[in-house]
Write an enzyme that holds these catalytic residues in place. Structure first.
Site, PDB file in Angstrom:
ATOM      1  N   GLU A 106       3.094  40.486   9.599  1.00  0.00           N
ATOM      2  CA  GLU A 106       2.833  39.818  10.868  1.00  0.00           C
ATOM      3  C   GLU A 106       3.825  38.682  11.105  1.00  0.00           C
ATOM      4  O   GLU A 106       4.480  38.226  10.159  1.00  0.00           O
ATOM      5  CB  GLU A 106       1.406  39.260  10.844  1.00  0.00           C
ATOM      6  CG  GLU A 106       0.321  40.309  10.630  1.00  0.00           C
ATOM      7  CD  GLU A 106       0.056  41.162  11.866  1.00  0.00           C
ATOM      8  OE1 GLU A 106       0.981  41.361  12.685  1.00  0.00           O
ATOM      9  OE2 GLU A 106      -1.085  41.636  12.007  1.00  0.00           O
ATOM     10  N   HIS A 108       6.176  43.418  14.432  1.00  0.00           N
ATOM     11  CA  HIS A 108       5.944  43.513  12.981  1.00  0.00           C
ATOM     12  C   HIS A 108       6.307  44.877  12.418  1.00  0.00           C
ATOM     13  O   HIS A 108       6.258  45.885  13.117  1.00  0.00           O
ATOM     14  CB  HIS A 108       4.505  43.116  12.619  1.00  0.00           C
ATOM     15  CG  HIS A 108       3.442  44.101  13.001  1.00  0.00           C
ATOM     16  ND1 HIS A 108       2.415  43.794  13.865  1.00  0.00           N
ATOM     17  CD2 HIS A 108       3.212  45.367  12.612  1.00  0.00           C
ATOM     18  CE1 HIS A 108       1.608  44.829  13.983  1.00  0.00           C
ATOM     19  NE2 HIS A 108       2.073  45.813  13.242  1.00  0.00           N
ATOM     20  N   ASP A 135       4.177  43.003  18.503  1.00  0.00           N
ATOM     21  CA  ASP A 135       4.710  41.667  18.206  1.00  0.00           C
ATOM     22  C   ASP A 135       5.889  41.749  17.235  1.00  0.00           C
ATOM     23  O   ASP A 135       6.246  40.766  16.591  1.00  0.00           O
ATOM     24  CB  ASP A 135       3.604  40.768  17.652  1.00  0.00           C
ATOM     25  CG  ASP A 135       2.928  41.366  16.417  1.00  0.00           C
ATOM     26  OD1 ASP A 135       3.381  42.435  15.950  1.00  0.00           O
ATOM     27  OD2 ASP A 135       1.963  40.768  15.920  1.00  0.00           O
TER      28      ASP A 135
END
Ligand code: GLP
Length: 268
Positions: A147, A142, A140
């Site tokens: 995050e 990160h 994602d």
């Protein structure tokens, strides 16, 4: 931002190790040790293997190196096989001449986690800041455990892991989701951007969308790796499969420019 595209994971890992070793040889002295930021995950394993090999060949020494790891799970100590401290012992620390007191990692067992995060930031500052921060990239987008939604100015802190990350990391816990810690200590995006140089390693087709987001889209806290666009000395090393979602034009440009960026002096 310099994007270096390698044919495969092995080539990328070899080059990364060579670069790190070269920087250490150039800059590390007893008076001013070289300060290296380190990641965990499967991606840097090849780089660590090559660094250990270079050490064994006498081409690099870690005596005048100080290391700071990016992150650690809350609740796991160095004896736990899935802790990042354990990983570091296994892949690097136990195989090179890095003095143990010069290897730092956040303490996931600290009683006061907030205080531990402050202590960690202070230790980095006391060491003179990080010269080169190596990192990986989550699916994602990160970096470390920052995050989606993390402030791009964030510092070392306690974070809640996202469902995506818990699922991705379950493979290290025999696929058992319930075994994956829900929280971690991580350096912030701001901590990473403070380093004099940052180098992300990105491998495999499963990272292609994240790579596209951080290279070809704008700076965005939902893809925290995109913050590297703000850094004056940022490298992204990737293998061919990871470039699958990049434009042909982007790949062509970086392939061409990379020919000169990739030149490194030998380590003899
Ligand atoms: C974890 C780590 C990150 C790492 C990421 C990707 O979330 N905290 O630092 O970059 O995993 O790991 P891998 O290299 O195994 O894909």
């Amino acid at each position: 931002m310099r994007v270096l595209i390698f044919d495969d994971y092995e080539q990328m890992s070899r080059w990364a190790a060579h670069y790190v070793a070269w920087k250490i040889r150039q800059l590390a002295t007893p008076q001013r040790p070289f300060v290296l930021g380190l990641p965990t995950g499967s991606t840097p394993v090849g780089t660590y293997r090559h660094l250990v090999e270079l050490y064994r060949q006498g081409k690099v020494s870690f005596r005048h190196v100080i290391t700071f790891n990016m992150d650690e799970y809350v609740g796991l100590g160095p004896d736990h096989p899935q802790s990042y401290a354990y990983f570091m012992h296994q892949h690097l620390w136990d195989h090179v001449d890095l003095p143990p007191q010069q290897a730092h990692i956040p303490n996931g067992l600290a009683e006061d986690l907030e205080q531990e995060c402050q202590r960690y930031e202070q230790a980095i500052a006391q060491a003179g800041g990080i010269d080169l921060f190596l990192g990986g990239l989550g699916h994602d987008g990160h970096i470390a455990f920052n995050e989606p939604g993390s402030s791009l100015r964030s510092r070392t802190r306690v974070v809640h892991l996202s469902e995506d990350t818990i699922r991705a990391n379950a493979r290290f816990f025999q696929g058992n989701l319930s075994q994956v810690p829900r929280k971690a200590l991580t350096v912030g995006v701001g901590t990473i951007l403070d380093a004099r140089e940052v180098m992300l390693l990105v491998s495999g087709q499963s990272k292609a969308w994240a790579l596209h987001q951080i290279v070809e889209q704008g700076v965005n806290h939902m893809w925290t790796g995109s913050a590297l666009q703000l850094h004056p000395q940022a490298w992204i090393l990737c293998d061919e499969p990871a470039t699958e979602e990049l434009k042909v034009k982007t790949v062509r440009y970086f392939r061409q420019a990379g020919q000169s960026w990739m030149q490194l002096p030998p380590l003899d």
